[in-house]
Design an enzyme around this catalytic site. Sequence first.
Site, PDB file in Angstrom:
ATOM      1  N   PRO A  89       0.824  -1.223   0.000  1.00 22.50           N
ATOM      2  CA  PRO A  89       0.000   0.000   0.000  1.00 22.50           C
ATOM      3  C   PRO A  89       0.852   1.263   0.000  1.00 22.50           C
ATOM      4  O   PRO A  89       0.330   2.359  -0.190  1.00 22.50           O
ATOM      5  CB  PRO A  89      -0.836  -0.137   1.284  1.00 22.50           C
ATOM      6  CG  PRO A  89      -0.139  -1.138   2.131  1.00 22.50           C
ATOM      7  CD  PRO A  89       0.647  -2.025   1.217  1.00 22.50           C
ATOM      8  N   GLU A 116       1.962  -8.425   8.439  1.00 21.78           N
ATOM      9  CA  GLU A 116       2.320  -6.999   8.501  1.00 21.78           C
ATOM     10  C   GLU A 116       3.114  -6.571   7.271  1.00 21.78           C
ATOM     11  O   GLU A 116       3.458  -5.397   7.127  1.00 21.78           O
ATOM     12  CB  GLU A 116       3.134  -6.705   9.761  1.00 21.78           C
ATOM     13  CG  GLU A 116       2.359  -6.876  11.062  1.00 21.78           C
ATOM     14  CD  GLU A 116       1.112  -6.021  11.124  1.00 21.78           C
ATOM     15  OE1 GLU A 116       1.173  -4.836  10.759  1.00 21.78           O
ATOM     16  OE2 GLU A 116       0.060  -6.552  11.540  1.00 21.78           O
ATOM     17  N   ARG A 153      -3.486  -7.252 -20.540  1.00 23.26           N
ATOM     18  CA  ARG A 153      -4.382  -6.683 -21.563  1.00 23.26           C
ATOM     19  C   ARG A 153      -3.638  -5.823 -22.577  1.00 23.26           C
ATOM     20  O   ARG A 153      -4.113  -5.618 -23.692  1.00 23.26           O
ATOM     21  CB  ARG A 153      -5.470  -5.823 -20.907  1.00 23.26           C
ATOM     22  CG  ARG A 153      -6.480  -6.594 -20.102  1.00 23.26           C
ATOM     23  CD  ARG A 153      -7.439  -5.634 -19.410  1.00 23.26           C
ATOM     24  NE  ARG A 153      -8.189  -4.827 -20.381  1.00 23.26           N
ATOM     25  CZ  ARG A 153      -9.237  -5.258 -21.056  1.00 23.26           C
ATOM     26  NH1 ARG A 153      -9.672  -6.469 -20.864  1.00 23.26           N
ATOM     27  NH2 ARG A 153      -9.849  -4.480 -21.924  1.00 23.26           N
ATOM     28  N   ASP A 168     -10.996   1.494 -24.516  1.00 25.06           N
ATOM     29  CA  ASP A 168     -11.346   1.361 -23.100  1.00 25.06           C
ATOM     30  C   ASP A 168     -11.125   2.673 -22.363  1.00 25.06           C
ATOM     31  O   ASP A 168     -10.377   3.522 -22.812  1.00 25.06           O
ATOM     32  CB  ASP A 168     -10.460   0.305 -22.422  1.00 25.06           C
ATOM     33  CG  ASP A 168     -10.999  -1.104 -22.599  1.00 25.06           C
ATOM     34  OD1 ASP A 168     -12.212  -1.240 -22.802  1.00 25.06           O
ATOM     35  OD2 ASP A 168     -10.197  -2.050 -22.524  1.00 25.06           O
TER      36      ASP A 168
END
Length: 250
Positions: A89, A116, A153, A168
Amino acid sequence: MRFDVVTIFPAMVQQALGAGILGRAIERRTLNVVVHDLRDFTTDRHRVVDDVPYGGGPGMVLKPEPLFRALDAIEAADESSPTVLLTSPQGTLLTQAVVERLARQPRLVLLCGRYEGVDERVRSRVDEEISIGDYVLSGGELPSLVIVDAVARMVPGVVGDEQSVAEDSFGRGLLDYPHYTRPAEIGSRRSGTVLKVPDVLLSGNHAEIRRWRKREALARTLARRPELLEQATLDEEEQGLLRDLKAQRD
Ligand code: SAH
Protein backbone atom coordinates in the site's frame (compact mmCIF):
# COMPACT_ATOMS: atom_id res chain seq x y z
CA MET A 1 5.50 -11.95 -21.65
CA ARG A 2 6.44 -13.83 -18.49
CA PHE A 3 5.13 -13.20 -14.98
CA ASP A 4 6.37 -14.92 -11.82
CA VAL A 5 4.14 -14.59 -8.75
CA VAL A 6 5.51 -15.50 -5.32
CA THR A 7 2.83 -16.22 -2.73
CA ILE A 8 1.93 -18.37 0.27
CA PHE A 9 -1.46 -19.02 -1.40
CA PRO A 10 -0.56 -20.31 -4.89
CA ALA A 11 -3.96 -21.98 -5.39
CA MET A 12 -5.72 -18.65 -4.91
CA VAL A 13 -3.65 -17.04 -7.65
CA GLN A 14 -3.69 -20.05 -9.99
CA GLN A 15 -7.46 -20.38 -9.74
CA ALA A 16 -8.10 -16.77 -10.76
CA LEU A 17 -5.73 -17.01 -13.74
CA GLY A 18 -7.75 -19.79 -15.38
CA ALA A 19 -10.79 -17.74 -16.34
CA GLY A 20 -11.58 -15.58 -19.35
CA ILE A 21 -9.13 -13.62 -21.46
CA LEU A 22 -6.18 -14.36 -19.17
CA GLY A 23 -6.90 -18.08 -19.09
CA ARG A 24 -7.06 -18.22 -22.87
CA ALA A 25 -3.85 -16.21 -23.32
CA ILE A 26 -2.04 -18.59 -20.96
CA GLU A 27 -3.44 -21.61 -22.82
CA ARG A 28 -2.22 -20.15 -26.13
CA ARG A 29 1.15 -19.35 -24.50
CA THR A 30 0.89 -15.66 -25.35
CA LEU A 31 1.38 -15.26 -21.61
CA ASN A 32 3.49 -17.34 -19.31
CA VAL A 33 2.50 -17.00 -15.65
CA VAL A 34 4.48 -19.08 -13.17
CA VAL A 35 3.10 -19.18 -9.63
CA HIS A 36 5.61 -20.05 -6.90
CA ASP A 37 4.76 -21.30 -3.42
CA LEU A 38 6.95 -19.32 -1.03
CA ARG A 39 7.04 -22.36 1.28
CA ASP A 40 9.00 -24.27 -1.39
CA PHE A 41 11.88 -21.89 -0.66
CA THR A 42 12.08 -22.63 3.07
CA THR A 43 14.68 -25.05 4.46
CA ASP A 44 13.13 -26.07 7.78
CA ARG A 45 10.87 -29.03 8.42
CA HIS A 46 7.82 -26.86 9.17
CA ARG A 47 8.29 -24.67 6.09
CA VAL A 48 7.98 -21.49 8.16
CA VAL A 49 7.69 -18.25 6.16
CA ASP A 50 6.91 -15.74 8.93
CA ASP A 51 8.37 -14.63 12.23
CA VAL A 52 7.69 -12.12 15.02
CA PRO A 53 8.74 -8.49 14.47
CA TYR A 54 11.97 -7.24 16.01
CA GLY A 55 11.10 -4.55 18.54
CA GLY A 56 7.82 -6.23 19.42
CA GLY A 57 4.30 -5.24 18.51
CA PRO A 58 1.42 -7.04 16.83
CA GLY A 59 1.41 -9.37 13.85
CA MET A 60 3.97 -11.39 11.96
CA VAL A 61 6.44 -10.47 9.22
CA LEU A 62 7.41 -12.49 6.12
CA LYS A 63 11.00 -13.69 6.62
CA PRO A 64 13.60 -12.49 4.14
CA GLU A 65 15.46 -15.75 3.34
CA PRO A 66 12.62 -17.62 1.54
CA LEU A 67 11.91 -14.51 -0.55
CA PHE A 68 15.60 -14.09 -1.40
CA ARG A 69 15.84 -17.76 -2.40
CA ALA A 70 12.70 -17.49 -4.51
CA LEU A 71 14.14 -14.46 -6.30
CA ASP A 72 17.47 -16.25 -6.88
CA ALA A 73 15.62 -19.17 -8.48
CA ILE A 74 13.36 -16.97 -10.60
CA GLU A 75 16.23 -14.80 -11.82
CA ALA A 76 18.21 -17.91 -12.78
CA ALA A 77 15.27 -19.37 -14.73
CA ASP A 78 15.82 -17.12 -17.75
CA GLU A 79 18.77 -15.16 -19.11
CA SER A 80 16.91 -11.82 -19.27
CA SER A 81 16.77 -10.19 -15.86
CA PRO A 82 13.23 -9.54 -14.62
CA THR A 83 11.72 -6.41 -13.08
CA VAL A 84 10.85 -7.21 -9.47
CA LEU A 85 7.67 -5.65 -8.07
CA LEU A 86 6.57 -5.71 -4.46
CA THR A 87 2.85 -5.25 -3.81
CA SER A 88 2.48 -2.69 -1.04
CA PRO A 89 0.00 0.00 0.00
CA GLN A 90 3.06 2.28 0.21
CA GLY A 91 3.98 1.86 -3.45
CA THR A 92 3.46 3.77 -6.70
CA LEU A 93 -0.29 4.03 -7.35
CA LEU A 94 -1.26 1.78 -10.25
CA THR A 95 -2.71 3.82 -13.13
CA GLN A 96 -3.12 2.98 -16.80
CA ALA A 97 0.11 4.91 -17.49
CA VAL A 98 1.97 2.72 -14.98
CA VAL A 99 0.32 -0.38 -16.48
CA GLU A 100 1.56 0.61 -19.96
CA ARG A 101 5.07 1.21 -18.65
CA LEU A 102 5.12 -2.23 -16.95
CA ALA A 103 3.80 -3.87 -20.12
CA ARG A 104 7.01 -2.86 -21.91
CA GLN A 105 9.02 -5.20 -19.66
CA PRO A 106 9.58 -8.75 -20.92
CA ARG A 107 9.49 -10.24 -17.41
CA LEU A 108 7.77 -9.15 -14.20
CA VAL A 109 8.11 -10.75 -10.79
CA LEU A 110 5.34 -10.02 -8.27
CA LEU A 111 5.93 -10.54 -4.57
CA CYS A 112 2.79 -11.00 -2.46
CA GLY A 113 3.10 -9.80 1.12
CA ARG A 114 0.99 -11.13 4.00
CA TYR A 115 0.56 -10.30 7.69
CA GLU A 116 2.32 -7.00 8.50
CA GLY A 117 4.23 -7.22 5.23
CA VAL A 118 7.74 -8.34 4.28
CA ASP A 119 11.05 -7.81 6.12
CA GLU A 120 12.26 -4.34 5.07
CA ARG A 121 15.51 -5.78 3.64
CA VAL A 122 13.56 -7.52 0.87
CA ARG A 123 13.18 -4.05 -0.65
CA SER A 124 16.89 -4.18 -1.58
CA ARG A 125 15.93 -6.76 -4.24
CA VAL A 126 12.86 -4.85 -5.47
CA ASP A 127 12.78 -2.47 -8.45
CA GLU A 128 9.44 -0.87 -7.62
CA GLU A 129 6.64 -1.11 -5.08
CA ILE A 130 3.13 -0.99 -6.51
CA SER A 131 -0.09 -0.12 -4.68
CA ILE A 132 -3.49 -0.77 -6.24
CA GLY A 133 -5.19 1.93 -4.15
CA ASP A 134 -5.30 3.76 -0.85
CA TYR A 135 -6.73 0.95 1.25
CA VAL A 136 -5.19 -2.03 2.99
CA LEU A 137 -5.82 -5.62 1.92
CA SER A 138 -4.79 -8.70 3.86
CA GLY A 139 -2.38 -9.91 1.20
CA GLY A 140 -0.66 -9.16 -2.09
CA GLU A 141 -2.45 -11.89 -4.05
CA LEU A 142 -5.39 -9.77 -5.21
CA PRO A 143 -3.10 -6.80 -6.04
CA SER A 144 -0.81 -9.14 -8.03
CA LEU A 145 -3.77 -10.47 -9.96
CA VAL A 146 -4.93 -6.92 -10.64
CA ILE A 147 -1.45 -6.04 -11.95
CA VAL A 148 -1.16 -9.21 -14.09
CA ASP A 149 -4.64 -8.68 -15.56
CA ALA A 150 -4.18 -4.99 -16.36
CA VAL A 151 -0.67 -5.45 -17.79
CA ALA A 152 -1.57 -8.56 -19.78
CA ARG A 153 -4.38 -6.68 -21.56
CA MET A 154 -1.69 -4.43 -23.05
CA VAL A 155 0.29 -7.38 -24.45
CA PRO A 156 -0.45 -7.76 -28.19
CA GLY A 157 -2.61 -10.80 -28.86
CA VAL A 158 -4.07 -11.14 -25.34
CA VAL A 159 -7.28 -9.20 -25.94
CA GLY A 160 -8.65 -10.34 -29.29
CA ASP A 161 -9.63 -6.90 -30.53
CA GLU A 162 -6.83 -4.31 -30.24
CA GLN A 163 -9.30 -1.56 -31.02
CA SER A 164 -11.36 -2.41 -27.95
CA VAL A 165 -8.28 -1.96 -25.73
CA ALA A 166 -7.55 1.39 -27.34
CA GLU A 167 -11.15 2.54 -26.72
CA ASP A 168 -11.35 1.36 -23.10
CA SER A 169 -11.51 3.93 -20.34
CA PHE A 170 -8.14 5.71 -19.89
CA GLY A 171 -6.94 4.34 -23.24
CA ARG A 172 -6.64 7.88 -24.56
CA GLY A 173 -7.12 9.61 -21.25
CA LEU A 174 -10.93 9.54 -21.49
CA LEU A 175 -13.60 7.37 -19.90
CA ASP A 176 -15.27 4.90 -22.25
CA TYR A 177 -18.59 5.67 -24.00
CA PRO A 178 -21.72 3.72 -22.89
CA HIS A 179 -22.42 0.31 -24.41
CA TYR A 180 -25.76 -1.27 -25.31
CA THR A 181 -26.81 -4.67 -26.62
CA ARG A 182 -30.14 -6.28 -27.55
CA PRO A 183 -33.05 -5.88 -26.85
CA ALA A 184 -33.65 -2.35 -28.16
CA GLU A 185 -36.30 -1.78 -25.46
CA ILE A 186 -36.66 -3.18 -21.97
CA GLY A 187 -39.24 -2.40 -19.29
CA SER A 188 -37.93 -1.12 -15.96
CA ARG A 189 -39.91 -2.06 -12.88
CA ARG A 190 -38.06 0.49 -10.88
CA SER A 191 -39.01 3.52 -12.95
CA GLY A 192 -42.14 2.07 -14.59
CA THR A 193 -40.84 3.22 -17.96
CA VAL A 194 -39.39 1.63 -21.06
CA LEU A 195 -35.62 1.89 -21.29
CA LYS A 196 -34.52 2.43 -24.87
CA VAL A 197 -31.28 2.19 -26.74
CA PRO A 198 -30.38 5.65 -28.13
CA ASP A 199 -31.81 5.98 -31.67
CA VAL A 200 -28.48 6.92 -33.18
CA LEU A 201 -27.06 3.46 -32.38
CA LEU A 202 -29.90 1.82 -34.35
CA SER A 203 -29.57 4.24 -37.27
CA GLY A 204 -26.80 2.44 -39.11
CA ASN A 205 -25.19 5.84 -39.73
CA HIS A 206 -21.60 5.06 -38.80
CA ALA A 207 -20.33 8.62 -38.93
CA GLU A 208 -23.10 9.74 -36.57
CA ILE A 209 -22.47 6.79 -34.25
CA ARG A 210 -18.78 7.58 -34.08
CA ARG A 211 -19.51 11.22 -33.28
CA TRP A 212 -22.10 10.27 -30.64
CA ARG A 213 -19.63 7.94 -28.94
CA LYS A 214 -16.95 10.62 -28.88
CA ARG A 215 -19.42 13.07 -27.41
CA GLU A 216 -20.60 10.61 -24.73
CA ALA A 217 -17.03 9.73 -23.75
CA LEU A 218 -16.22 13.41 -23.39
CA ALA A 219 -19.46 14.19 -21.52
CA ARG A 220 -18.83 11.37 -19.03
CA THR A 221 -15.25 12.37 -18.47
CA LEU A 222 -16.27 16.00 -17.98
CA ALA A 223 -19.00 15.02 -15.49
CA ARG A 224 -17.14 12.33 -13.56
CA ARG A 225 -13.41 12.88 -13.91
CA PRO A 226 -12.82 16.39 -15.32
CA GLU A 227 -9.15 16.33 -14.24
CA LEU A 228 -8.48 13.59 -16.83
CA LEU A 229 -9.24 16.05 -19.64
CA GLU A 230 -6.12 18.05 -18.83
CA GLN A 231 -3.89 15.12 -19.93
CA ALA A 232 -6.12 13.68 -22.68
CA THR A 233 -5.09 13.75 -26.33
CA LEU A 234 -8.10 15.03 -28.28
CA ASP A 235 -8.51 15.30 -32.04
CA GLU A 236 -10.05 18.40 -33.58
CA GLU A 237 -13.58 17.00 -33.59
CA GLU A 238 -13.28 16.11 -29.91
CA GLN A 239 -11.93 19.54 -29.04
CA GLY A 240 -14.99 21.07 -30.73
CA LEU A 241 -17.38 18.68 -28.96
CA LEU A 242 -15.75 19.46 -25.62
CA ARG A 243 -16.12 23.22 -26.19
CA ASP A 244 -19.84 22.67 -26.88
CA LEU A 245 -20.27 20.49 -23.79
CA LYS A 246 -18.55 23.06 -21.58
CA ALA A 247 -20.65 25.86 -23.06
CA GLN A 248 -23.84 23.86 -22.37
CA ARG A 249 -22.73 23.20 -18.82
CA ASP A 250 -21.90 26.85 -18.02
N1 SAH B 1 1.58 -3.11 7.36
C1 SAH B 1 1.55 -2.85 5.95
C2 SAH B 1 0.34 -3.48 5.28
C3 SAH B 1 0.40 -4.98 5.21
S1 SAH B 1 -0.96 -5.63 4.36
C4 SAH B 1 1.48 -1.35 5.72
O1 SAH B 1 0.73 -0.68 6.43
O2 SAH B 1 2.13 -0.84 4.79
C5 SAH B 1 -0.28 -7.18 3.83
C6 SAH B 1 0.17 -7.23 2.40
O3 SAH B 1 -0.94 -7.01 1.55
C7 SAH B 1 1.20 -6.22 1.98
O4 SAH B 1 2.49 -6.66 2.30
C8 SAH B 1 0.97 -6.14 0.48
O5 SAH B 1 1.64 -7.20 -0.19
C9 SAH B 1 -0.53 -6.38 0.36
N2 SAH B 1 -1.31 -5.16 0.20
C10 SAH B 1 -2.21 -4.65 1.08
N3 SAH B 1 -2.79 -3.55 0.61
C11 SAH B 1 -2.29 -3.33 -0.63
C12 SAH B 1 -2.49 -2.31 -1.62
N4 SAH B 1 -3.34 -1.33 -1.44
N5 SAH B 1 -1.78 -2.41 -2.76
C13 SAH B 1 -0.90 -3.41 -2.96
N6 SAH B 1 -0.65 -4.38 -2.04
C14 SAH B 1 -1.33 -4.35 -0.89
